[in-house]
Design an enzyme around this catalytic site. Structure first.
Site, PDB file in Angstrom:
ATOM      1  N   HIS A   1      33.584  -3.101 -27.839  1.00  0.00           N
ATOM      2  CA  HIS A   1      34.669  -4.090 -27.759  1.00  0.00           C
ATOM      3  C   HIS A   1      35.990  -3.472 -28.192  1.00  0.00           C
ATOM      4  O   HIS A   1      36.064  -2.845 -29.257  1.00  0.00           O
ATOM      5  CB  HIS A   1      34.346  -5.302 -28.640  1.00  0.00           C
TER       6      HIS A   1
ATOM      7  N   SER B   1      33.003 -11.555 -23.531  1.00  0.00           N
ATOM      8  CA  SER B   1      33.625 -11.233 -24.821  1.00  0.00           C
ATOM      9  C   SER B   1      34.863 -10.357 -24.672  1.00  0.00           C
ATOM     10  O   SER B   1      35.757 -10.389 -25.518  1.00  0.00           O
ATOM     11  CB  SER B   1      32.617 -10.525 -25.734  1.00  0.00           C
TER      12      SER B   1
ATOM     13  N   ASN C   1      27.814  -7.701 -19.593  1.00  0.00           N
ATOM     14  CA  ASN C   1      26.547  -8.037 -20.249  1.00  0.00           C
ATOM     15  C   ASN C   1      25.361  -7.858 -19.307  1.00  0.00           C
ATOM     16  O   ASN C   1      24.262  -7.521 -19.749  1.00  0.00           O
ATOM     17  CB  ASN C   1      26.606  -9.465 -20.787  1.00  0.00           C
TER      18      ASN C   1
ATOM     19  N   GLY D   1      29.067 -13.034 -24.680  1.00  0.00           N
ATOM     20  CA  GLY D   1      27.664 -13.021 -24.296  1.00  0.00           C
ATOM     21  C   GLY D   1      27.385 -13.475 -22.885  1.00  0.00           C
ATOM     22  O   GLY D   1      26.260 -13.339 -22.401  1.00  0.00           O
TER      23      GLY D   1
ATOM     24  N   ASP E   1      31.470  -1.159 -32.981  1.00  0.00           N
ATOM     25  CA  ASP E   1      30.302  -1.229 -32.095  1.00  0.00           C
ATOM     26  C   ASP E   1      30.449  -0.330 -30.871  1.00  0.00           C
ATOM     27  O   ASP E   1      29.492  -0.124 -30.125  1.00  0.00           O
ATOM     28  CB  ASP E   1      30.029  -2.669 -31.666  1.00  0.00           C
TER      29      ASP E   1
END
Length: 210
Positions: A179, A27, A95, A67, A176
């Protein structure tokens, strides 16, 4: 008119095609939560064009999938990096760290990615990742060593931490906290640019058979 057309044809024949660099990632590469124009590959391509220091034009292809783990990246490597590619930026592992994936699994997947790319003679820039402190010291130590170890093993260009200058900076990240915002992407591009320029140089040499 005939002279102009001939001149244009000659120019097009002597101008080398752009180098194609694929950004294989998750991502952070894909541009999660951002307009396409603010994604890492787009901003990087613009920065390369603006500085005028590359030997020829460069196209940066966005092969980021939100992801994805390192194992996921390996699974799609062959179709994500086609025969017309001149160089690869590998940005995977975030991740894996967040999910607590066994570092041995992450290492094996990244090792295989680099092995396959090396077998094809493609120059690579490996973007490192660091595990968050809350994963514990043993996990962090094992995970963080993956990237410098593999960069040395495969003799590829290495950028130690893809999120350098951006991680944990509230004003540079989305809500979040993981990111980057557009401002964060700008910081990433600015800091990684010299390494990408080196990658482009190797890609150009490979294309020219030097």
């Amino acid at each position: 008119m005939a002279q102009t057309t001939t001149s244009q044809t000659t120019t097009s024949q002597t101008t080398p095609p752009p180098l194609k660099i694929v950004a294989l990632g998750d991502s952070l590469t894909a541009g999660y939560g951002l307009p396409p124009a603010d994604s890492f590959p787009v901003r990087l391509e613009k920065a390369l064009a603006a500085n005028g220091r590359t030997p020829r034009p460069v196209t940066v292809v966005n092969a980021g999938v939100s992801g994805d783990t390192a194992t996921d990246g390996l699974a799609r490597l062959d179709w994500a990096v086609g025969d017309d590619v001149d160089g690869v930026i590998v940005e995977l592992g975030a991740n894996d760290a967040l999910r607590g994936t066994d570092p041995a699994v992450t290492r094996t997947a990244l090792d295989e990615i680099l092995t396959r790319l090396k077998a094809r003679g493609l120059p690579v820039l490996l973007a490192g990742m660091l595990a968050p402190p809350n994963m514990g010291p043993e996990f962090k130590q094992a995970f963080d060593r993956i990237f410098p170890d593999l960069a040395e093993k495969h003799d590829v260009l290495f950028y130690p931490f893809f999120l350098d200058g951006v991680a944990a900076e509230r004003g540079l990240n989305q809500r979040d906290g993981m990111h980057p915002e557009a401002k964060g992407i700008a910081v990433i591009v600015e800091r990684i640019l010299p390494k990408v320029e080196a990658l482009v140089g190797r890609a150009a040499a490979r294309r020219d058979g030097k």
